[in-house]
Design an enzyme around this catalytic site. Structure first.
Site, mmCIF file in Angstrom:
data_model
loop_
_atom_site.group_PDB
_atom_site.id
_atom_site.type_symbol
_atom_site.label_atom_id
_atom_site.label_comp_id
_atom_site.label_asym_id
_atom_site.label_seq_id
_atom_site.Cartn_x
_atom_site.Cartn_y
_atom_site.Cartn_z
ATOM 1 N N SER A 278 0.875 -1.185 0.000
ATOM 2 C CA SER A 278 0.000 0.000 0.000
ATOM 3 C C SER A 278 0.910 1.231 0.000
ATOM 4 O O SER A 278 2.114 1.122 0.259
ATOM 5 C CB SER A 278 -0.885 -0.003 1.244
ATOM 6 O OG SER A 278 -0.065 0.153 2.395
ATOM 7 N N GLY B 236 -9.578 -5.188 3.645
ATOM 8 C CA GLY B 236 -9.527 -6.224 2.614
ATOM 9 C C GLY B 236 -9.336 -5.683 1.215
ATOM 10 O O GLY B 236 -9.263 -6.469 0.261
ATOM 11 N N ALA B 237 -9.220 -4.344 1.065
ATOM 12 C CA ALA B 237 -9.053 -3.790 -0.290
ATOM 13 C C ALA B 237 -7.745 -4.277 -0.905
ATOM 14 O O ALA B 237 -7.703 -4.727 -2.058
ATOM 15 C CB ALA B 237 -9.085 -2.265 -0.248
ATOM 16 N N GLY B 238 -6.660 -4.189 -0.129
ATOM 17 C CA GLY B 238 -5.354 -4.611 -0.638
ATOM 18 C C GLY B 238 -5.331 -6.102 -0.942
ATOM 19 O O GLY B 238 -4.776 -6.540 -1.964
ATOM 20 N N ASP B 239 -5.933 -6.890 -0.057
ATOM 21 C CA ASP B 239 -5.975 -8.350 -0.251
ATOM 22 C C ASP B 239 -6.750 -8.687 -1.526
ATOM 23 O O ASP B 239 -6.333 -9.524 -2.341
ATOM 24 C CB ASP B 239 -6.692 -9.045 0.919
ATOM 25 C CG ASP B 239 -6.119 -8.650 2.268
ATOM 26 O OD1 ASP B 239 -4.933 -8.297 2.318
ATOM 27 O OD2 ASP B 239 -6.868 -8.712 3.263
ATOM 28 N N ASN C 152 -7.663 -3.554 -9.337
ATOM 29 C CA ASN C 152 -8.415 -2.348 -8.954
ATOM 30 C C ASN C 152 -9.917 -2.647 -8.860
ATOM 31 O O ASN C 152 -10.615 -2.131 -7.989
ATOM 32 C CB ASN C 152 -8.186 -1.230 -9.970
ATOM 33 C CG ASN C 152 -6.837 -0.547 -9.790
ATOM 34 O OD1 ASN C 152 -6.171 -0.729 -8.773
ATOM 35 N ND2 ASN C 152 -6.427 0.228 -10.780
HETATM 36 N N1 ADP Z 1 -12.313 4.212 -2.155
HETATM 37 C C1 ADP Z 1 -11.915 3.407 -3.157
HETATM 38 N N2 ADP Z 1 -12.510 3.480 -4.365
HETATM 39 C C2 ADP Z 1 -12.152 2.679 -5.394
HETATM 40 N N3 ADP Z 1 -11.181 1.739 -5.291
HETATM 41 C C3 ADP Z 1 -10.554 1.608 -4.112
HETATM 42 C C4 ADP Z 1 -10.881 2.428 -2.986
HETATM 43 N N4 ADP Z 1 -10.084 2.071 -1.956
HETATM 44 C C5 ADP Z 1 -9.303 1.070 -2.415
HETATM 45 N N5 ADP Z 1 -9.576 0.787 -3.707
HETATM 46 C C6 ADP Z 1 -8.940 -0.226 -4.557
HETATM 47 O O1 ADP Z 1 -8.300 -1.191 -3.721
HETATM 48 C C7 ADP Z 1 -6.875 -1.158 -3.911
HETATM 49 C C8 ADP Z 1 -6.195 -1.362 -2.577
HETATM 50 O O2 ADP Z 1 -6.566 -0.338 -1.697
HETATM 51 P P1 ADP Z 1 -5.520 0.367 -0.713
HETATM 52 O O3 ADP Z 1 -6.315 1.220 0.205
HETATM 53 O O4 ADP Z 1 -4.457 1.032 -1.495
HETATM 54 O O5 ADP Z 1 -4.874 -0.898 0.026
HETATM 55 P P2 ADP Z 1 -4.852 -1.377 1.552
HETATM 56 O O6 ADP Z 1 -6.194 -1.963 1.853
HETATM 57 O O7 ADP Z 1 -3.794 -2.415 1.576
HETATM 58 O O8 ADP Z 1 -4.520 -0.143 2.365
HETATM 59 C C9 ADP Z 1 -6.580 0.177 -4.576
HETATM 60 O O9 ADP Z 1 -5.411 0.101 -5.374
HETATM 61 C C10 ADP Z 1 -7.828 0.390 -5.404
HETATM 62 O O10 ADP Z 1 -7.745 -0.348 -6.596
HETATM 63 O O1 LIP Z 2 -7.264 -4.281 4.420
HETATM 64 P P1 LIP Z 2 -6.059 -5.042 3.915
HETATM 65 O O2 LIP Z 2 -4.791 -4.292 4.161
HETATM 66 O O3 LIP Z 2 -6.208 -5.505 2.530
HETATM 67 O O4 LIP Z 2 -5.917 -6.394 4.787
HETATM 68 C C1 LIP Z 2 -6.381 -6.485 6.135
HETATM 69 C C2 LIP Z 2 -5.198 -6.683 7.041
HETATM 70 O O5 LIP Z 2 -4.371 -5.555 6.936
HETATM 71 C C3 LIP Z 2 -5.667 -6.819 8.485
HETATM 72 O O6 LIP Z 2 -4.569 -7.092 9.343
HETATM 73 C C4 LIP Z 2 -6.661 -7.949 8.638
HETATM 74 O O7 LIP Z 2 -7.090 -7.991 9.981
HETATM 75 C C5 LIP Z 2 -7.813 -7.742 7.687
HETATM 76 O O8 LIP Z 2 -8.733 -8.790 7.797
HETATM 77 C C6 LIP Z 2 -7.335 -7.639 6.266
HETATM 78 O O9 LIP Z 2 -6.721 -8.827 5.871
#
Ligand code: ADP
Ligand code: LIP
EC number: 2.7.1.64
Length: 379
Positions: free
Chosen positions: A217, A267-270, A294
């Site tokens: 991220s 879970g967005a990143g996952d 995305n």
């Molecule tokens: N508010 C949002 N609107 C649209 N897409 C999103 C949004 N937040 C996250 N995403 C999508 O999910 C991916 C991962 O989100 P991010 O916040 O960067 O990761 P993490 O959950 O690991 O912090 C982004 O690259 C994007 O594609």
């Molecule tokens: O939001 P994200 O960064 O994709 O991933 C999240 C982890 O950072 C967090 O530790 C876990 O408890 C969530 O269930 C989810 O896996």
């Protein structure tokens, strides 16, 4: 760039060669997902606003089950194995992802995180939550992994459970390994608060030249060190609602996001990483596959916890992939090199997925109207 996950001795090479032959061009592209399920407690303004199944493995299997190419020989399911650990206190054994991919039971308790959300609206890049690991299950050891070959592996630990020796074993077993930086650089203080250490200072750093992709991220990227790491493997930096960027040795690309109304960023990143892997499995270049990343990242933030995908939306995505891809499943993941650049189908693929994303927001509105839509982001 050559595939990084190359075997490092003759015996391994012979076995990997066999995998290439037996899985070339279609079914049998079995994956290995390593990382534990957990309990997530979502807190806002000192109040618990949600308790959900968590752990990257839960979000990842949800996307792989939904969208990766299916194997007719396995009744149309996506072939992958999940190695996750939980304790006897695990409350989500019957939720779809753990039910389909059961975890190993341990004497220690299930990993548990408290996610404290800020009261003010998050900006695109500022951290929108503070995480605290309040319980940790056992690590996943090399001996916990099945003793056979896989086409690809996803190292998706959340609580330090993917040990360096476990990642090394994955690299030996899988032709291509994709890693979530959060599995490598998280550090926990005495209260369990999640911090980060520089990837170069960890025992994982020496393994990077044998890893295919590392996803981080924006918050994690400085600890990963994009400029150094891109010389060893491809780095993908996710930028929340702004989409993501890919950096490889010799090039980079920005990939546009999909619109979403964020109700829970967990879970967005996952889900991004699983969507990205799915794109590679369908035979897309890395930059094109990031569109699917995305897409599923946006789908994840649109619901609280592990999302349920609307069948119409999934059907649309599959039709798009059938139509736009070569239908030679995962020549990249299964071959000896990856293509990173945007293909000339990129914009068409983006436009088609944008239409499918509309179905996602229609579902969200319908859920809201029926009183089913949770929201932990709004006060
Ligand atoms: N508010 C949002 N609107 C649209 N897409 C999103 C949004 N937040 C996250 N995403 C999508 O999910 C991916 C991962 O989100 P991010 O916040 O960067 O990761 P993490 O959950 O690991 O912090 C982004 O690259 C994007 O594609
Ligand atoms: O939001 P994200 O960064 O994709 O991933 C999240 C982890 O950072 C967090 O530790 C876990 O408890 C969530 O269930 C989810 O896996």
């Amino acid at each position: 760039m050559l595939l990084a996950a190359e075997p490092d001795d003759a015996h391994e090479e012979g076995e990997n060669q066999q995998l290439l032959i037996t899985t070339k061009g279609g079914p049998g592209l079995e994956g290995l997902v390593v990382g534990s399920y957990c309990h997530d407690v979502l807190i806002r303004g000192g109040r618990v606003v949600g308790e959900t199944l968590g752990g990257a493995a839960a979000f990842v299997s949800n996307v792989l089950d939904a969208a990766s190419p299916q194997d007719a020989a396995l009744n149309g399911t996506a072939p992958f194995v999940v190695v996750a650990k939980v304790g006897h206190d695990f409350v989500y054994a019957s939720a779809p992802a753990p039910a389909r991919h059961p975890p190993l039971l341990c004497a220690s308790p299930t990993t548990s995180f408290h996610a404290q959300f800020s009261e003010t609206a998050a900006s695109a890049h500022a951290p929108d939550r503070e995480l605290r690991r309040v319980r940790a299950c056992d690590p996943i050891y090399p001996a916990d992994l099945p003793d056979r070959r896989f086409a690809y592996g996803l190292a998706v630990g959340v609580a330090g459970e993917v040990l360096p020796e476990t990642l090394e074993r994955m690299i030996r077993l899988c032709r291509a390994v994709l890693v979530d930086a959060q599995a490598l650089i998280r550090a926990f203080d005495g209260d369990g608060a999640v911090g980060h250490v520089a990837l170069d200072d960890t025992p994982y750093a020496r393994l990077l030249p044998r890893v295919a992709f590392v996803k981080a991220s924006s918050e994690e990227a400085p600890y990963v060190g994009v400029e150094t790491t891109r010389q060893r493997c491809c780095v993908i930096v996710t930028e929340g609602r702004d989409g993501c960027r890919l950096y490889w040795d010799g090039g980079e690309a920005r990939v546009a996001p999909f619109p979403a109304v964020q109700v829970d960023p967990t879970g967005a990143g996952d889900s991004f990483l699983a969507g990205f892997a799915t794109g590679l499995l369908w035979g897309l270049s890395a930059t094109d596959a990031a569109l699917l990343g995305n897409f599923f990242g946006a789908a994840a933030v649109s619901q609280v916890g592990v999302p349920t995908f609307h069948p119409k939306m999934l059907q649309a995505v599959k039709e798009i992939l059938e139509e736009k891809t070569t239908k030679r499943y995962s020549p990249c993941i299964n071959g000896t090199s990856f293509t990173f650049e945007k293909s000339n189908l990129h914009n068409e693929l983006h436009a088609a997925l944008q239409e499918a994303a509309m179905l996602m927001s229609e579902q969200q509105q319908a859920d809201k109207a029926n009183g089913n839509g949770g929201d932990i982001c709004s006060p």
